[in-house]
Design an enzyme around this catalytic site. Structure first.
Site, PDB file in Angstrom:
ATOM      1  N   ASN A 117     -10.972  13.756   9.970  1.00  0.00           N
ATOM      2  CA  ASN A 117     -10.068  12.622   9.934  1.00  0.00           C
ATOM      3  C   ASN A 117      -8.598  13.020   9.854  1.00  0.00           C
ATOM      4  OD1 ASN A 117      -9.894   9.857  10.149  1.00  0.00           O
ATOM      5  ND2 ASN A 117      -9.887   9.511   7.951  1.00  0.00           N
ATOM      6  N   LYS A 213     -20.869  16.339  12.927  1.00  0.00           N
ATOM      7  CA  LYS A 213     -19.774  16.815  13.779  1.00  0.00           C
ATOM      8  C   LYS A 213     -19.222  18.143  13.265  1.00  0.00           C
ATOM      9  CE  LYS A 213     -15.569  17.319  15.430  1.00  0.00           C
ATOM     10  NZ  LYS A 213     -14.529  18.184  14.858  1.00  0.00           N
TER      11      LYS A 213
END
Length: 275
Positions: A117, A213
């Site tokens: 993020n 991920k």
DNA sequence: CGCCAGGGACAAC
DNA sequence: GTTGTCCATGGC
């Protein structure tokens, strides 16, 4: 030393590919690259030649492996057919020169936990601050100082406040816990190098802050499992926009990770509005 | 100011 | 299993 590389190899493209965070441009087509505890200056010359500022022995022992120079990327690219898969062909053609680096698994793990993020410049800054606060300070061949990527022990010993100084935000707990897990041998990254992909992903995702991920990035860039296919926000767009009826993973196995890199770079380097 | 960045944990359906 | 919310920070 100077080496002639008869394969796809483009320093600028690799530097921008988002797999490495400690490549610093020092001049035109020239980078200072920090990898674990090592540092090298590399300059891209003409006609496939590269100047590596190190002796031949170090090149053979360290950098040949790091840059994955024993793999033939043009042969991998040749697996794409321009007519049946025009998008991937275009992406590969535009982004050829990217290689999958063989990075240190521990450094890759921490780097991609930090990456979640955040954008790439912010990731680079945090890693640099972490190295400064916990890594060994060493002089490079040009007499400049650099900070090695810190050991698991060094990271595990950092306080909450020190980790927050590296702008890790809420990720500081993930970094600390991962360092402790590696230190205790709860996760053995060297063993995972020879594990199959499902096993590696399962072991990595046990760590807090490591989801699918991040785990696949660690496996691709740190364990050199070239079939890994990390799905981030950009690849999500690629899959939905370019492959609405599904992406043919079987067709490109065991090199899905290489093509993922081409598509990631191709999509990210282009203005989304033109697509 | 709001939105997004190489996401993931956790709770609520 | 899938979806929504929150997380800390910087760039734009």
């Amino acid at each position: 030393m100077i080496a002639k590389i008869d394969d796809d190899f483009d320093l600028e493209k690799i530097a921008k590919s988002g797999q490495c965070f400690r490549w610093h441009p020092v001049a035109d087509r020239s980078f200072r690259i920090i990898h674990g505890a090592r540092c090298v200056y590399v300059e891209q010359l003409d006609s496939g030649c590269f100047r590596f500022e190190c002796d031949e022995e170090t090149f053979n022992e360290v950098w040949q492996g790091y840059f994955d120079l024993d793999e033939n990327y043009s042969a991998i690219r040749a697996r794409v057919d321009a007519e049946s898969d025009p998008f991937l062909w275009r992406a590969s053609e535009n982004e050829k020169g990217i290689r999958i680096l063989c990075q240190d698994p521990w450094e890759t793990l921490i780097s991609f936990i930090i990456s979640q993020n955040r954008n790439i410049p912010a990731i680079c800054r945090s890693i640099e601050m972490l190295a400064e606060i916990a890594g060994e300070k060493v002089e490079d061949r040009r007499g400049r100082m650099y900070y090695c990527f810190p050991s698991a022990e060094a990271v595990a010993s950092l306080s909450q406040d020190e980790l927050l100084q590296c702008k890790l935000g809420y990720r500081w707990k993930y970094v600390k816990a991962a360092a402790e897990a590696v230190l205790k041998g709860l996760v053995d990254l060297e063993v995972l190098k020879s594990a199959d992909s499902e096993e590696a992903i399962a072991a990595l995702t046990q760590l807090s802050g490591v989801g699918p991920k991040v785990a696949s990035c660690v496996a691709l860039f740190g364990l050199h499992q070239l079939d890994m296919f990390p799905v981030d926000t950009w690849i999500r767009k690629v899959l939905s926009n370019e492959y609405p009826h599904g992406y043919p993973f079987e067709k490109y196995s065991p090199y899905n990770g290489v093509f993922q890199q081409y598509m990631f770079a191709y999509y990210r380097n282009r203005l989304p509005e033109s697509m």
